[in-house]
Scaffold this motif. Structure first.
Motif, PDB file in Angstrom:
ATOM      1  N   THR A  49      56.265 -36.476  45.870  1.00 10.26           N
ATOM      2  CA  THR A  49      54.419 -36.854  45.435  1.00 10.26           C
ATOM      3  C   THR A  49      54.067 -36.394  47.045  1.00 10.26           C
ATOM      4  O   THR A  49      52.819 -35.082  46.264  1.00 10.26           O
ATOM      5  N   LEU A  77      60.728 -38.770  38.873  1.00 10.90           N
ATOM      6  CA  LEU A  77      61.544 -40.147  38.918  1.00 10.90           C
ATOM      7  C   LEU A  77      61.055 -41.596  37.470  1.00 10.90           C
ATOM      8  O   LEU A  77      62.206 -41.994  37.448  1.00 10.90           O
ATOM      9  N   ASP A  82      60.643 -39.870  46.740  1.00 14.56           N
ATOM     10  CA  ASP A  82      60.085 -39.303  46.146  1.00 14.56           C
ATOM     11  C   ASP A  82      59.461 -38.758  47.441  1.00 14.56           C
ATOM     12  O   ASP A  82      59.068 -39.018  48.807  1.00 14.56           O
ATOM     13  N   ILE A 101      60.849 -47.174  45.830  1.00 14.78           N
ATOM     14  CA  ILE A 101      60.947 -45.829  45.601  1.00 14.78           C
ATOM     15  C   ILE A 101      61.588 -45.851  47.031  1.00 14.78           C
ATOM     16  O   ILE A 101      61.557 -46.809  48.348  1.00 14.78           O
ATOM     17  N   THR A 117      59.360 -36.643  41.300  1.00 13.08           N
ATOM     18  CA  THR A 117      57.759 -36.970  42.003  1.00 13.08           C
ATOM     19  C   THR A 117      57.623 -37.656  40.670  1.00 13.08           C
ATOM     20  O   THR A 117      57.799 -37.853  39.570  1.00 13.08           O
ATOM     21  N   LEU A 174      54.408 -46.652  45.973  1.00 18.48           N
ATOM     22  CA  LEU A 174      55.694 -46.065  45.534  1.00 18.48           C
ATOM     23  C   LEU A 174      56.207 -46.925  46.227  1.00 18.48           C
ATOM     24  O   LEU A 174      57.173 -47.555  45.406  1.00 18.48           O
TER      25      LEU A 174
END
Length: 515
Positions: free
Chosen positions: A11, A241, A9, A40, A228, A35
């Protein structure tokens, strides 16, 4: 065999680059915790060399997150890699992600070098990063437009230099699924040491194909997908994602691959990112859009009543959505509020129950019944506030007319309460004039938005502003049934951030003087 697809990730790095205002360290940490709960595998926390703020954010996240591996981005130069390692060293294990352009147009027109120069730079940067960690990722920027012979050559060299993950980005969203999948296939067929690294993909959405390209790459053998939450990112954004995760979960009969994602965390992670990043989610967005599980057609509704599988290939519950309404009133106690938060999937550490309950009572007194979307809005709003806020709005009175408006306020400034009144061309303008006079901050508003966070005339209104102060942009948000009050809270959100930054700067100056 069911292979795991690693979800990476970005983001907090690539996603944040697209925002109107930078996230604070606290906001980034909130997203990182979300997350981590989501499952993640790798969180790219930032680009440490880019600014002291980004360095501090990466360091803070590396100190606090234990369930996901933390990664930092670095250009293929030693100072970037050193900064990344310094920020990450507080983590038990971490990844350094370095990158370099490989396409002909980037090598010649951006870097103004030869491909042999790029190859040499890549090798040196990977070897330098390996001094700090054995988890090094190398990205071939603009791989989608890189001649395949050059791409195979640099991938082989990068693996030989010690990179454990090789990322193949479609940086400008240029390729189509069959084409991108074929690139991955050729790498597996032509690079002799390909089995020594994980092949990753990082696709952009300029042509709306980022998720499709990522899935095509997984089918071709890629085992890490970068993206993201909500598809945030440069230009049209990155691979979403949550879409990749639900594709692999829903079509488990088709793919021989799965992820570690706890899909029931998807909905609230999506909402948190949308709220903190001030990036609304389009209603028809796949998986997390407001209409993703709506059925309006009579034919569809008839089918749903007979068998939900007729028109739902996944359930709202599978991503953490709860459809039941919350019958909460001002007579409800803390236990009831906590019970409903538990039902919504929130844990004790996700919010401050005392603060949430206090805000809940205020809202319940105003509108009578509180619903699930109200409670979640109050939680996100409360989490944006610090207990040590210097400025707090104690009292607000507004008189509005067709020609001018007058606003009076009582503003708590630390231990002192100050009163002010002002006239403006509207109630919000008059309120802001009051706040500017009391606080002394000279702020320019770049953006002001009001949105409904609920249903009916007594629903919550959310104000989001982008403020410019000394060349830097700040995001402020406020929530209330009174939109003028919401606007005031949004401005105070920004001003409290500025006040804390000024206090830190004064402390630094005192220490410098004493030294």
């Amino acid at each position: 065999m069911n292979d795991q697809v690693i979800l990476f990730d970005t983001t907090l790095r690539d996603g944040e680059q697209a925002l109107s205002a930078s996230l604070t360290v606290k906001e980034k940490l909130q997203i990182a915790f979300a997350l981590e709960r989501l499952g993640i595998d790798v969180i790219e926390a930032g680009f440490p060399v880019s600014s002291p703020g980004d360095f501090n954010s990466v360091k803070t996240i590396a100190e606090n997150i234990k369930g996901s591996r933390i990664c930092a981005l670095a250009r293929a130069v030693e100072k970037d890699i050193d900064a990344a390692a310094e920020a990450l060293k507080v983590a038990d294990e971490f990844r350094i992600h370095t990158f370099l352009s490989t396409s002909t147009i980037h090598v010649q027109d951006k870097l103004r070098r030869t491909f042999d120069d790029v190859l040499d730079m890549a090798m040196k940067s990977i070897k330098h990063a390996r001094k700090y960690t054995d988890d090094v990722e190398f990205s071939c920027e603009d791989a989608g437009r890189t001649p395949i012979d050059n791409l195979c050559r640099i991938v082989e060299s990068a693996i030989s230099a010690g990179a454990k993950t090789i990322n193949i980005p479609d940086t400008v969203g240029y390729t189509i699924p069959s084409e991108f999948g074929h690139i991955i296939e050729q790498l597996f067929n032509r690079v002799p040491n390909i089995d020594q690294a994980v092949i990753s993909v990082h696709c952009h959405d300029d042509l709306g194909l980022s998720v499709a390209n990522s899935i095509a790459a997984v089918q071709a053998g890629a085992r890490q997908v970068e993206g993201t939450i909500n598809g945030l990112g440069e230009r049209a954004g990155n691979t979403a994602l949550e879409e990749v995760a639900m594709i692999l979960q829903t079509r488990g009969d088709f793919f021989s691959a799965s992820t570690n994602i706890n899909s029931k965390e998807i909905s609230r992670t999506s909402k948190l990112v949308s709220q903190l990043c001030n990036m609304p989610i389009q209603s028809n967005k796949a998986i997390v859009g407001a209409n993703a599980f709506s059925h309006s057609s009579g034919i569809h509704q008839d089918g749903m009543l007979k068998n939900k599988n007729t028109y739902e290939i996944m359930t709202p519950e599978s991503i953490g959505l709860k459809n039941q309404g919350l019958n909460l009133t001002s007579r409800s106690g803390r236990a009831a509020v906590k019970s409903h938060m538990d039902t919504l999937g929130y844990k004790d550490g996700d919010y401050n129950l005392d603060v949430l309950y206090e805000n809940f009572l205020k809202l319940a007194d105003k509108k009578g019944q509180v619903f699930d979307y109200d409670l979640e809005s109050l939680m996100y709003f409360s989490n944006l506030r610090d207990e040590d806020d210097f400025f707090k709005l104690n009292y607000l009175s507004v008189q509005s007319g067709s020609v001018m408006s007058t606003t009076s306020i009582k503003l708590q400034c630390g231990d002192e309460e100050k009163c002010e009144a002002a006239v403006g061309n509207g109630p919000v303008d008059a309120l802001y004039q009051c706040i500017y006079r009391v606080t002394g901050y000279d702020i320019t508003l770049d953006k002001f938005d009001l949105t409904a966070k609920g249903e009916g005339e007594d629903g919550l209104g959310q104000a989001d502003i982008i403020a410019n102060y000394k060349g830097r942009k700040y995001h402020g948000t406020g929530v209330s049934t009174d939109i003028v009050e919401a606007a005031g809270e949004a401005l105070l959100h920004v001003i409290n951030s500025l006040h804390r930054a000024d206090e830190i700067e004064q402390i630094k100056q005192r220490k410098h003087t004493e030294a």
